[in-house]
Design a protein around this motif. Structure first.
Motif, PDB file in Angstrom:
ATOM      1  N   ILE A   4       0.339  -1.380  -0.267  1.00 54.39           N
ATOM      2  CA  ILE A   4      -0.120  -0.439   0.089  1.00 54.39           C
ATOM      3  C   ILE A   4       1.419   1.104   0.083  1.00 54.39           C
ATOM      4  O   ILE A   4       2.178   1.155   0.521  1.00 54.39           O
ATOM      5  CB  ILE A   4      -1.226  -0.194   1.532  1.00 54.39           C
ATOM      6  N   LEU A   5       0.294   2.601  -0.494  1.00 53.50           N
ATOM      7  CA  LEU A   5       0.886   3.922  -0.380  1.00 53.50           C
ATOM      8  C   LEU A   5       0.554   4.453   0.419  1.00 53.50           C
ATOM      9  O   LEU A   5      -1.244   4.141   0.453  1.00 53.50           O
ATOM     10  CB  LEU A   5       0.470   4.303  -1.743  1.00 53.50           C
ATOM     11  N   VAL A   6       0.362   4.968   1.104  1.00 58.46           N
ATOM     12  CA  VAL A   6       0.621   5.704   2.841  1.00 58.46           C
ATOM     13  C   VAL A   6       0.372   7.558   2.282  1.00 58.46           C
ATOM     14  O   VAL A   6       1.553   7.538   2.579  1.00 58.46           O
ATOM     15  CB  VAL A   6       0.243   5.278   4.380  1.00 58.46           C
ATOM     16  N   LEU A   7      -0.639   7.865   2.570  1.00 59.11           N
ATOM     17  CA  LEU A   7      -0.140   9.560   2.093  1.00 59.11           C
ATOM     18  C   LEU A   7      -0.768  10.092   3.299  1.00 59.11           C
ATOM     19  O   LEU A   7      -1.128  10.126   3.991  1.00 59.11           O
ATOM     20  CB  LEU A   7      -0.915  10.173   1.195  1.00 59.11           C
ATOM     21  N   THR A   8       0.149  11.121   3.846  1.00 59.90           N
ATOM     22  CA  THR A   8       0.249  12.138   4.526  1.00 59.90           C
ATOM     23  C   THR A   8       0.773  13.364   5.104  1.00 59.90           C
ATOM     24  O   THR A   8       1.637  13.550   4.039  1.00 59.90           O
ATOM     25  CB  THR A   8       0.283  11.375   6.393  1.00 59.90           C
ATOM     26  N   ASN A   9       0.125  14.314   5.360  1.00 56.43           N
ATOM     27  CA  ASN A   9       1.421  16.153   5.118  1.00 56.43           C
ATOM     28  C   ASN A   9       1.550  16.075   6.170  1.00 56.43           C
ATOM     29  O   ASN A   9       0.786  15.763   7.816  1.00 56.43           O
ATOM     30  CB  ASN A   9      -0.253  17.133   4.543  1.00 56.43           C
ATOM     31  N   PHE A  10       2.723  16.681   6.925  1.00 56.46           N
ATOM     32  CA  PHE A  10       3.031  17.453   8.317  1.00 56.46           C
ATOM     33  C   PHE A  10       3.239  18.743   7.467  1.00 56.46           C
ATOM     34  O   PHE A  10       3.515  19.337   6.850  1.00 56.46           O
ATOM     35  CB  PHE A  10       5.072  16.372   8.799  1.00 56.46           C
ATOM     36  N   PRO A  11       2.963  19.438   9.101  1.00 50.93           N
ATOM     37  CA  PRO A  11       3.081  21.061   9.303  1.00 50.93           C
ATOM     38  C   PRO A  11       4.371  21.708   8.828  1.00 50.93           C
ATOM     39  O   PRO A  11       4.516  22.788   8.382  1.00 50.93           O
ATOM     40  CB  PRO A  11       2.889  21.996  10.611  1.00 50.93           C
ATOM     41  N   ASP A  12       5.447  21.126   9.124  1.00 48.06           N
ATOM     42  CA  ASP A  12       7.289  21.049   9.496  1.00 48.06           C
ATOM     43  C   ASP A  12       7.949  19.748   8.604  1.00 48.06           C
ATOM     44  O   ASP A  12       7.533  19.090   8.887  1.00 48.06           O
ATOM     45  CB  ASP A  12       8.075  21.466  10.138  1.00 48.06           C
ATOM     46  N   HIS A  13       9.106  20.590   8.176  1.00 50.53           N
ATOM     47  CA  HIS A  13       9.816  19.349   7.654  1.00 50.53           C
ATOM     48  C   HIS A  13      10.605  18.468   9.215  1.00 50.53           C
ATOM     49  O   HIS A  13      10.365  17.025   8.887  1.00 50.53           O
ATOM     50  CB  HIS A  13      11.178  19.727   7.077  1.00 50.53           C
ATOM     51  N   SER A  14      11.081  19.101   9.713  1.00 51.01           N
ATOM     52  CA  SER A  14      11.068  18.459  11.543  1.00 51.01           C
ATOM     53  C   SER A  14      10.167  17.224  11.587  1.00 51.01           C
ATOM     54  O   SER A  14      10.633  16.185  12.132  1.00 51.01           O
ATOM     55  CB  SER A  14      11.646  18.950  12.526  1.00 51.01           C
ATOM     56  N   GLY A  15       9.151  17.322  11.597  1.00 52.58           N
ATOM     57  CA  GLY A  15       8.238  16.354  12.038  1.00 52.58           C
ATOM     58  C   GLY A  15       7.790  15.298  11.170  1.00 52.58           C
ATOM     59  O   GLY A  15       7.838  14.210  10.891  1.00 52.58           O
ATOM     60  N   ALA A  16       7.668  15.609   9.880  1.00 49.79           N
ATOM     61  CA  ALA A  16       7.914  14.927   8.527  1.00 49.79           C
ATOM     62  C   ALA A  16       9.398  13.934   8.159  1.00 49.79           C
ATOM     63  O   ALA A  16       8.670  12.804   9.170  1.00 49.79           O
ATOM     64  CB  ALA A  16       8.236  14.843   7.491  1.00 49.79           C
ATOM     65  N   LYS A  17      10.749  14.315   8.762  1.00 49.45           N
ATOM     66  CA  LYS A  17      11.727  13.540   9.001  1.00 49.45           C
ATOM     67  C   LYS A  17      11.270  12.449  10.271  1.00 49.45           C
ATOM     68  O   LYS A  17      12.315  11.349  10.057  1.00 49.45           O
ATOM     69  CB  LYS A  17      12.755  14.561   9.627  1.00 49.45           C
ATOM     70  N   ALA A  18      10.802  12.997  11.105  1.00 52.34           N
ATOM     71  CA  ALA A  18      11.027  11.942  12.669  1.00 52.34           C
ATOM     72  C   ALA A  18       9.882  11.510  12.039  1.00 52.34           C
ATOM     73  O   ALA A  18      10.526   9.955  12.532  1.00 52.34           O
ATOM     74  CB  ALA A  18      10.109  12.937  13.924  1.00 52.34           C
ATOM     75  N   LEU A  19       8.886  10.981  11.655  1.00 48.77           N
ATOM     76  CA  LEU A  19       8.479   9.837  10.984  1.00 48.77           C
ATOM     77  C   LEU A  19       9.026   8.724  10.569  1.00 48.77           C
ATOM     78  O   LEU A  19       8.985   8.195  10.239  1.00 48.77           O
ATOM     79  CB  LEU A  19       6.993  11.044  10.268  1.00 48.77           C
ATOM     80  N   LEU A  80      -7.089  16.142  13.953  1.00 48.68           N
ATOM     81  CA  LEU A  80      -7.408  15.694  12.620  1.00 48.68           C
ATOM     82  C   LEU A  80      -6.342  15.440  11.510  1.00 48.68           C
ATOM     83  O   LEU A  80      -6.262  15.958  10.401  1.00 48.68           O
ATOM     84  CB  LEU A  80      -8.723  15.733  12.406  1.00 48.68           C
ATOM     85  N   PRO A  81      -5.408  14.477  11.647  1.00 50.42           N
ATOM     86  CA  PRO A  81      -4.042  14.479  10.697  1.00 50.42           C
ATOM     87  C   PRO A  81      -4.925  13.579   9.319  1.00 50.42           C
ATOM     88  O   PRO A  81      -5.787  12.624   9.124  1.00 50.42           O
ATOM     89  CB  PRO A  81      -3.251  13.014  10.693  1.00 50.42           C
ATOM     90  N   GLU A  82      -4.026  14.014   8.527  1.00 43.74           N
ATOM     91  CA  GLU A  82      -4.767  13.387   6.677  1.00 43.74           C
ATOM     92  C   GLU A  82      -4.037  11.728   6.485  1.00 43.74           C
ATOM     93  O   GLU A  82      -3.175  12.275   6.733  1.00 43.74           O
ATOM     94  CB  GLU A  82      -4.223  14.098   5.263  1.00 43.74           C
ATOM     95  N   ILE A  83      -4.728  10.748   6.459  1.00 43.71           N
ATOM     96  CA  ILE A  83      -3.947   9.518   6.576  1.00 43.71           C
ATOM     97  C   ILE A  83      -5.084   8.939   5.673  1.00 43.71           C
ATOM     98  O   ILE A  83      -6.405   8.485   6.196  1.00 43.71           O
ATOM     99  CB  ILE A  83      -3.997   8.716   7.753  1.00 43.71           C
ATOM    100  N   LEU A  84      -4.395   8.245   4.186  1.00 46.16           N
ATOM    101  CA  LEU A  84      -4.750   7.391   3.591  1.00 46.16           C
ATOM    102  C   LEU A  84      -4.666   6.806   3.138  1.00 46.16           C
ATOM    103  O   LEU A  84      -2.547   6.846   3.271  1.00 46.16           O
ATOM    104  CB  LEU A  84      -5.432   8.993   2.405  1.00 46.16           C
ATOM    105  N   ALA A  85      -4.572   5.678   3.097  1.00 44.85           N
ATOM    106  CA  ALA A  85      -3.991   3.974   2.206  1.00 44.85           C
ATOM    107  C   ALA A  85      -4.555   3.581   0.761  1.00 44.85           C
ATOM    108  O   ALA A  85      -5.839   3.811   0.833  1.00 44.85           O
ATOM    109  CB  ALA A  85      -4.256   3.274   3.492  1.00 44.85           C
ATOM    110  N   VAL A  86      -3.535   3.642  -0.237  1.00 45.13           N
ATOM    111  CA  VAL A  86      -3.807   3.617  -1.528  1.00 45.13           C
ATOM    112  C   VAL A  86      -3.688   1.911  -1.637  1.00 45.13           C
ATOM    113  O   VAL A  86      -1.999   2.055  -1.542  1.00 45.13           O
ATOM    114  CB  VAL A  86      -3.568   4.305  -2.211  1.00 45.13           C
ATOM    115  N   PRO A  87      -4.111   0.795  -1.585  1.00 48.78           N
ATOM    116  CA  PRO A  87      -3.338  -0.480  -2.627  1.00 48.78           C
ATOM    117  C   PRO A  87      -2.727  -0.604  -3.275  1.00 48.78           C
ATOM    118  O   PRO A  87      -3.518   0.800  -4.098  1.00 48.78           O
ATOM    119  CB  PRO A  87      -4.995  -0.937  -2.363  1.00 48.78           C
TER     120      PRO A  87
END
Length: 105
Positions: A4-19, A80-87
């Protein structure tokens, strides 16, 4: 096994990198693309909002979805974060197998 491909967005680069680092270290993802900032327009609590966000593309095995979702929620500052899973229906077989192999814990 399903990829699957999981899509999400973070408000900052440091949070995205940590995830990204957490998912890779925990073998919950084979690859995480942290993309350049985009501008998101959305309706929230009756208002139209605009925000700069960092998109993430997470490639993983479908069996890890719930753990990936929990990791996102635990690190995400949004209510409420965006979290989408695409098969993934089709893809280069060797790449799909690599995703499965790298997330085989």
């Amino acid at each position: 096994m399903q990829v699957i491909l999981v899509l999400t967005n973070f408000p900052d680069h440091s949070g995205a990198k940590a995830l990204a680092e957490k998912l890779l270290n925990d073998r919950l993802a084979a690859c995480v693309n942290v993309l350049p900032e985009c501008t998101s327009f959305y309706r929230w609590q009756g208002q139209i909002e605009t925000a700069g966000e960092i998109p993430l593309l997470i490639k993983t095995a479908a069996r890890h979805y719930e753990a990936v979702e929990q990791a996102i929620k635990s690190l995400h500052p949004y209510e409420l974060p965006e979290i989408l899973a695409v098969p993934i229906g089709n893809g280069l077989p060797a790449y799909l197998q690599w995703v499965i192999d790298e997330t085989n814990v």
